[in-house]
Scaffold this motif. Structure first.
Motif, PDB file in Angstrom:
ATOM      1  N   HIS A 214     -48.288  92.423 -72.065  1.00 17.91           N
ATOM      2  CA  HIS A 214     -47.924  92.488 -70.565  1.00 17.91           C
ATOM      3  C   HIS A 214     -46.884  93.351 -70.044  1.00 17.91           C
ATOM      4  O   HIS A 214     -46.425  92.956 -68.765  1.00 17.91           O
ATOM      5  CB  HIS A 214     -47.831  90.775 -70.166  1.00 17.91           C
ATOM      6  CG  HIS A 214     -48.940  89.969 -70.587  1.00 17.91           C
ATOM      7  ND1 HIS A 214     -50.248  89.945 -70.009  1.00 17.91           N
ATOM      8  CD2 HIS A 214     -48.778  88.958 -71.641  1.00 17.91           C
ATOM      9  CE1 HIS A 214     -51.144  89.126 -70.511  1.00 17.91           C
ATOM     10  NE2 HIS A 214     -49.856  88.493 -71.650  1.00 17.91           N
ATOM     11  N   ARG A 215     -46.528  94.294 -70.569  1.00 18.75           N
ATOM     12  CA  ARG A 215     -45.401  95.017 -70.239  1.00 18.75           C
ATOM     13  C   ARG A 215     -45.661  95.624 -69.009  1.00 18.75           C
ATOM     14  O   ARG A 215     -46.652  96.080 -68.632  1.00 18.75           O
ATOM     15  CB  ARG A 215     -44.793  96.181 -71.307  1.00 18.75           C
ATOM     16  CG  ARG A 215     -43.624  96.705 -71.011  1.00 18.75           C
ATOM     17  CD  ARG A 215     -43.025  97.647 -71.934  1.00 18.75           C
ATOM     18  NE  ARG A 215     -41.610  98.058 -71.718  1.00 18.75           N
ATOM     19  CZ  ARG A 215     -41.009  98.959 -72.371  1.00 18.75           C
ATOM     20  NH1 ARG A 215     -41.842  99.417 -73.665  1.00 18.75           N
ATOM     21  NH2 ARG A 215     -39.995  99.520 -72.085  1.00 18.75           N
ATOM     22  N   GLY A 216     -44.542  95.824 -67.915  1.00 16.10           N
ATOM     23  CA  GLY A 216     -44.659  96.259 -66.655  1.00 16.10           C
ATOM     24  C   GLY A 216     -45.331  95.239 -65.404  1.00 16.10           C
ATOM     25  O   GLY A 216     -45.133  95.351 -64.459  1.00 16.10           O
ATOM     26  N   LYS A 217     -45.726  93.942 -66.131  1.00 15.88           N
ATOM     27  CA  LYS A 217     -46.007  93.110 -65.115  1.00 15.88           C
ATOM     28  C   LYS A 217     -45.028  91.979 -65.103  1.00 15.88           C
ATOM     29  O   LYS A 217     -44.024  91.837 -65.860  1.00 15.88           O
ATOM     30  CB  LYS A 217     -47.399  92.084 -65.703  1.00 15.88           C
ATOM     31  CG  LYS A 217     -48.687  93.210 -66.008  1.00 15.88           C
ATOM     32  CD  LYS A 217     -49.697  92.320 -66.672  1.00 15.88           C
ATOM     33  CE  LYS A 217     -50.864  93.079 -66.620  1.00 15.88           C
ATOM     34  NZ  LYS A 217     -52.007  92.529 -67.370  1.00 15.88           N
ATOM     35  N   PRO A 218     -45.045  91.117 -63.902  1.00 13.66           N
ATOM     36  CA  PRO A 218     -43.981  90.161 -63.922  1.00 13.66           C
ATOM     37  C   PRO A 218     -43.994  89.096 -64.834  1.00 13.66           C
ATOM     38  O   PRO A 218     -45.075  88.720 -65.326  1.00 13.66           O
ATOM     39  CB  PRO A 218     -44.174  89.411 -62.382  1.00 13.66           C
ATOM     40  CG  PRO A 218     -45.334  90.394 -61.900  1.00 13.66           C
ATOM     41  CD  PRO A 218     -46.020  91.046 -62.686  1.00 13.66           C
ATOM     42  N   ASN A 219     -42.750  88.806 -65.589  1.00 14.48           N
ATOM     43  CA  ASN A 219     -43.028  87.994 -66.812  1.00 14.48           C
ATOM     44  C   ASN A 219     -43.072  86.508 -66.215  1.00 14.48           C
ATOM     45  O   ASN A 219     -42.656  86.146 -65.132  1.00 14.48           O
ATOM     46  CB  ASN A 219     -41.739  88.242 -67.555  1.00 14.48           C
ATOM     47  CG  ASN A 219     -41.514  87.551 -68.980  1.00 14.48           C
ATOM     48  OD1 ASN A 219     -42.755  87.375 -69.205  1.00 14.48           O
ATOM     49  ND2 ASN A 219     -40.625  88.119 -69.763  1.00 14.48           N
ATOM     50  N   GLN A 220     -43.467  85.534 -67.054  1.00 13.95           N
ATOM     51  CA  GLN A 220     -43.497  84.134 -66.720  1.00 13.95           C
ATOM     52  C   GLN A 220     -43.521  83.600 -68.194  1.00 13.95           C
ATOM     53  O   GLN A 220     -43.790  83.916 -69.253  1.00 13.95           O
ATOM     54  CB  GLN A 220     -44.744  83.940 -66.106  1.00 13.95           C
ATOM     55  CG  GLN A 220     -46.106  84.255 -66.902  1.00 13.95           C
ATOM     56  CD  GLN A 220     -47.419  84.022 -66.148  1.00 13.95           C
ATOM     57  OE1 GLN A 220     -47.638  82.729 -65.770  1.00 13.95           O
ATOM     58  NE2 GLN A 220     -48.205  84.837 -65.742  1.00 13.95           N
ATOM     59  N   PRO A 221     -42.919  82.193 -68.031  1.00 19.18           N
ATOM     60  CA  PRO A 221     -42.910  81.250 -69.354  1.00 19.18           C
ATOM     61  C   PRO A 221     -44.118  81.434 -70.233  1.00 19.18           C
ATOM     62  O   PRO A 221     -43.616  81.587 -71.341  1.00 19.18           O
ATOM     63  CB  PRO A 221     -42.621  79.828 -68.694  1.00 19.18           C
ATOM     64  CG  PRO A 221     -41.740  80.299 -67.503  1.00 19.18           C
ATOM     65  CD  PRO A 221     -42.603  81.610 -66.671  1.00 19.18           C
ATOM     66  N   ALA A 222     -45.240  81.347 -69.913  1.00 21.80           N
ATOM     67  CA  ALA A 222     -46.439  81.446 -70.926  1.00 21.80           C
ATOM     68  C   ALA A 222     -46.324  82.431 -71.895  1.00 21.80           C
ATOM     69  O   ALA A 222     -46.588  82.573 -72.938  1.00 21.80           O
ATOM     70  CB  ALA A 222     -47.631  81.486 -70.080  1.00 21.80           C
ATOM     71  N   PHE A 223     -45.593  83.732 -71.280  1.00 23.92           N
ATOM     72  CA  PHE A 223     -45.558  84.904 -72.146  1.00 23.92           C
ATOM     73  C   PHE A 223     -44.455  84.768 -73.423  1.00 23.92           C
ATOM     74  O   PHE A 223     -44.415  85.507 -74.372  1.00 23.92           O
ATOM     75  CB  PHE A 223     -45.186  86.148 -71.464  1.00 23.92           C
ATOM     76  CG  PHE A 223     -46.128  86.587 -70.428  1.00 23.92           C
ATOM     77  CD1 PHE A 223     -47.358  85.927 -70.410  1.00 23.92           C
ATOM     78  CD2 PHE A 223     -45.805  87.305 -69.547  1.00 23.92           C
ATOM     79  CE1 PHE A 223     -48.315  86.159 -69.390  1.00 23.92           C
ATOM     80  CE2 PHE A 223     -46.841  87.865 -68.509  1.00 23.92           C
ATOM     81  CZ  PHE A 223     -48.308  87.044 -68.738  1.00 23.92           C
ATOM     82  N   THR A 224     -43.868  83.442 -73.443  1.00 27.23           N
ATOM     83  CA  THR A 224     -42.831  83.157 -74.450  1.00 27.23           C
ATOM     84  C   THR A 224     -43.492  83.140 -75.853  1.00 27.23           C
ATOM     85  O   THR A 224     -43.035  83.714 -77.151  1.00 27.23           O
ATOM     86  CB  THR A 224     -42.223  82.001 -74.452  1.00 27.23           C
ATOM     87  OG1 THR A 224     -41.548  81.781 -73.035  1.00 27.23           O
ATOM     88  CG2 THR A 224     -40.775  81.828 -75.285  1.00 27.23           C
ATOM     89  N   ALA A 225     -45.006  82.872 -75.585  1.00 25.62           N
ATOM     90  CA  ALA A 225     -45.543  82.912 -77.028  1.00 25.62           C
ATOM     91  C   ALA A 225     -45.555  84.331 -77.757  1.00 25.62           C
ATOM     92  O   ALA A 225     -45.885  84.369 -78.838  1.00 25.62           O
ATOM     93  CB  ALA A 225     -47.088  82.447 -76.649  1.00 25.62           C
ATOM     94  N   HIS A 226     -46.015  85.463 -76.864  1.00 26.37           N
ATOM     95  CA  HIS A 226     -45.840  86.854 -77.314  1.00 26.37           C
ATOM     96  C   HIS A 226     -44.623  87.060 -78.208  1.00 26.37           C
ATOM     97  O   HIS A 226     -44.662  87.787 -79.258  1.00 26.37           O
ATOM     98  CB  HIS A 226     -46.266  87.832 -76.360  1.00 26.37           C
ATOM     99  CG  HIS A 226     -47.588  87.522 -75.765  1.00 26.37           C
ATOM    100  ND1 HIS A 226     -48.769  87.729 -76.245  1.00 26.37           N
ATOM    101  CD2 HIS A 226     -47.734  87.187 -74.371  1.00 26.37           C
ATOM    102  CE1 HIS A 226     -49.619  87.502 -75.518  1.00 26.37           C
ATOM    103  NE2 HIS A 226     -49.165  86.926 -74.375  1.00 26.37           N
ATOM    104  N   THR A 227     -43.363  86.765 -77.431  1.00 27.32           N
ATOM    105  CA  THR A 227     -42.318  87.090 -78.285  1.00 27.32           C
ATOM    106  C   THR A 227     -42.035  86.039 -79.627  1.00 27.32           C
ATOM    107  O   THR A 227     -41.681  86.751 -80.300  1.00 27.32           O
ATOM    108  CB  THR A 227     -41.128  86.738 -77.274  1.00 27.32           C
ATOM    109  OG1 THR A 227     -41.030  87.514 -76.150  1.00 27.32           O
ATOM    110  CG2 THR A 227     -39.874  87.045 -77.910  1.00 27.32           C
TER     111      THR A 227
END
Length: 260
Positions: A214-227
């Motif tokens: 999702h790089r380049g998009k606004p980050n959000q807590p759901a994306f913690t799963a990718h990290t």
């Protein structure tokens, strides 16, 4: 369960769709979030979000960018008063940023030391921002630890291995953000590989630094799963095992969260 240990839920791009942000986090397995304070003058915003949502906690602090602007950046009593709340689980984010130098370096250091004093007095961890200031950061942490013990985390870790080792040596935790997934982050992945399993956290720093894909998009807590998935890959464990480690670590460090 995954915990996003560092997000800015009061920032407009997230606050405008907070119900959706929290729903998507839940769908991704992110069940708890800490909303981070960056100015005492705006500390009511993350506090209000935490009061309104059972799965959100907050911190109070003055970011190094604001150390020269905030009236109470070096006012110990102001930090103690702002943190007097059952859902305030940390002081910060505080620290040093020599990349932008938005505030004089002496003011950054003074505010950082005052916030360490507040954390020490309250028995709360301090959330630390460090950018292009490795030697001064390590020195301040070591000097302050000699004055009196405290706990803390280098959030959104993007510094060198030496700072990581010196911080770990005095009991600090390291928190990894979406930067861990970037192609250019080989040294950060190296640090993520050698850090003790009981001292690593995950975060978004949302709305900043969205991870791949999702790089380049606004980050959000759901994306913690990718990290978390990348951290598991780096360390050779399953995502479920990494979720268990990072959740246990986060609740140990932010002990008021575990107790509430």
């Amino acid at each position: 369960m995954i915990i996003d240990s560092h997000a800015h839920l009061d920032y407009p791009v997230l606050a405008a769709d907070l119900a959706g942000v929290l729903a998507r986090a839940h769908e991704a397995g992110v069940e708890k979030i800490i909303s981070i304070g960056v100015k005492l003058s705006t500390s009511d915003a993350p506090k209000a979000i935490a009061e309104a949502h059972d799965n959100v906690w907050f911190s109070v602090g003055v970011h190094p960018h604001e150390a020269g602007n905030e009236v109470d950046a070096c006012n110990l009593e102001a930090f103690l008063a702002a943190a007097n709340h059952p859902k305030c689980v940390a002081i910060g984010e505080a620290g040093l940023d020599y990349y932008y130098d938005n505030s004089p370096r002496d003011k950054q250091a003074e505010s950082f030391r005052v916030q360490i004093a507040a954390a020490r007095q309250l028995g709360l961890p301090i959330i630390v921002h460090a950018r292009d200031a490795d030697e001064d950061m390590a020195t301040i942490i070591e000097e302050e630890m000699a004055i009196g013990e405290f706990t803390g985390v280098l959030h959104c870790f993007s510094s060198g291995a030496d700072l990581a080792r010196r911080a770990l040596a005095v009991g600090f935790y390291l928190s990894f953000s979406g930067i861990l997934t970037f192609n250019s982050a080989a040294e950060i992945r190296e640090v993520a590989g050698f850090a003790p399993a009981d001292r690593i956290l995950v975060e978004t720093d949302a709305p900043f630094l969205a991870p791949v894909p999702h790089r380049g998009k606004p980050n959000q807590p759901a994306f913690t799963a990718h990290t978390l998935a990348k951290l598991a890959e780096v360390r050779g464990v399953t995502p479920d095992e990494m979720a268990a480690h990072t959740t246990a670590n986060t609740l140990r460090l932010f002990s008021k969260m575990a107790a509430s």
